[in-house]
Structures are given as C-alpha cells and as structure tokens.
Design an enzyme around this catalytic site. Structure first.
Site, short mmCIF file in Angstrom:
data_model
loop_
_atom_site.label_atom_id
_atom_site.label_comp_id
_atom_site.label_asym_id
_atom_site.label_seq_id
_atom_site.Cartn_x
_atom_site.Cartn_y
_atom_site.Cartn_z
CE1 TYR A 70 44.94 5.11 -12.34
CE2 TYR A 70 43.62 6.84 -13.33
CZ TYR A 70 43.76 5.83 -12.40
OH TYR A 70 42.72 5.52 -11.55
CB SER A 118 39.72 5.93 -13.43
OG SER A 118 39.91 7.33 -13.34
#
Length: 250
Positions: free
Chosen positions: A147, A134
């Site tokens: 995350y 990501s």
C-alpha cells in the site's frame, strides 16, 4: 463545473460526490459496484446535481482508457482520482497476485484514465487533477509495504505531472490524508492515531481542493510526527518503526 470522481460508490468518493452535488455541479461517477453507485447517484440527483454513472472496474485498463476517451468528448473541469484499496496490515510476504491487484488499482489505473484525458485538458488550457494519496506514502511500515509503495509511486507520478502540465494552466493536487473512517480503515484492528470521521476528512479535502493546494497532508500533527521520524538517524528510526509496528499486533 463538470467533476469526475473514481471510486464513487462508498467512503470518501461517495462523500465527495454528495458534497459537490449539493453545490449543483455536474458529476461523472465511476465505480465497479453498480447498485451502490446508482444509490449514490440518486442521492446526488435529489440534491440537485446532474449525474452520469459509469460502472467499471478500474483494473480493467482497456475499459478505463475507453472511459477517458469518452470523457474527453466534453469539457473536463476536475478529475478526482479516489479509487483505491488496501490489503490491511499483516506480516509475511505479500502474495504477488495481491500486490499486482493493489498496484493496478491504486496506481496503474490512474494513467489508464488520464492518458486520453490529458490532451483534452491541455487543449482547454485549464482543469484540475486531484490525486487522493495517503500519509502512508511518506513512511513505509513493514505491515503495509504494498500500500505504501503504491501511494508513494502515485506521489511521484503526480509531482511529474504537475511540472508537465502547469505551463498549460492545469492544476495538479496531491492530497495525503491520515486515517479516515471508511470501508478501508474499518478493516484495521489497531488504534489509529488521529482518526477522524468521514465528514471531517471530506471537509478538509474539499477545502484543500478549493484552495488549489499543490500538496496537502493532514492531520498536521500526524504529518509532523512522520516527518520528524523520517529525519531521525536510521538506528533510532528503526526502533520507533518496529515499536509502532509491534503495537499494531504484527
């Protein structure tokens, strides 16, 4: 081509499975939700693909290692490590249990599956490992520390694996998308910059894999903005990050 996809019951995993099914590849789809997984598999079969489904929670490391051993009994052309989760964006300290679960899903599960399959790939002297990371891995926001940390760890793991396996003819790719429409992003309650449809996200991912891009971050404008912020003096970077985070309602 025999393609293994984790997290294949929804979102990017589902869309990637359907794309490769239309190209007639043999698929091994892994996910924890059996009903959703079988529904995706049936669509892929109707598209003309040969499909094997494996119900498994990626945080069950013993099970993932067993699956890796089973996969290594046959040819492996491409493994797409897509399974992942997010805790959303929130303030305060992340409870340890949530932090642990997120790291188990996004990072540790990857090695549990790859440990038994890497020897098979090196024996073949060819194959591809694709990590779905990501853009969040490049700049940690205060509302998504767990995350971002898990995805940054994934990047480091993939980089080391690239150097380790490239002499054996194995391609290791790290894909770093921005915000793509999925179950994960639908939880967000803020305006997501450069938000794109699942179809557009998958199109770009598939193209990058096809070109065997070692590292691919997109959309480019969003990636460029993150890179510029990362190079700014710390006081200025702090102001930008805190302002951006305030806009998320944190």
């Amino acid at each position: 081509m025999r393609i293994v996809i984790t997290g294949a019951s929804s979102g990017l995993g589902e869309a990637l499975a359907l794309h490769y099914a239309k190209e007639g590849h043999s698929l091994v789809l892994i996910a924890r939700r059996a009903d959703r997984l079988e529904a995706v598999a049936e669509q892929c079969r109707r598209a003309g693909a040969e499909v094997e489904t494996i119900e498994a929670d990626v945080t069950d490391f013993g099970r993932m290692r067993q699956i890796g051993e089973m996969l290594a009994n046959d040819r492996i052309d491409r493994i797409i490590l897509n399974a992942g989760m997010s805790l959303g964006h929130g303030g305060g300290v992340t409870p340890f249990e949530d932090f642990e679960r997120l790291f188990a899903t996004n990072f540790l599960s990857v090695h549990a599956l790859l440990e038994p399959t890497i020897p098979k790939l090196t024996e073949q002297k060819k194959g591809e490992i694709v990590f779905i990371s990501s853009l969040a891995s490049l700049l940690s926001m205060p509302t998504s520390i767990a995350y971002s940390s898990s995805k940054r760890a994934l990047n480091a793991y993939a980089e080391g694996l690239h150097y380790q396996l490239s002499p054996h003819g194995i391609k290791v790719m790290t894909i770093m998308p921005g915000f793509i429409d999925s179950e994960m992003t639908q939880k967000n309650r803020f305006k997501m910059p450069f938000f794109m449809s699942t179809e557009e996200g998958v199109r770009r991912i598939v193209r990058a894999i096809g070109r065997q891009k070692h590292r691919y971050a997109f959309p480019f404008r969003f990636y460029l903005m993150i890179r510029i912020v990362s190079m700014l003096p710390q006081p200025l970077r702090d102001k930008i990050v805190h302002f951006t985070n305030f806009k998320k309602g944190a």
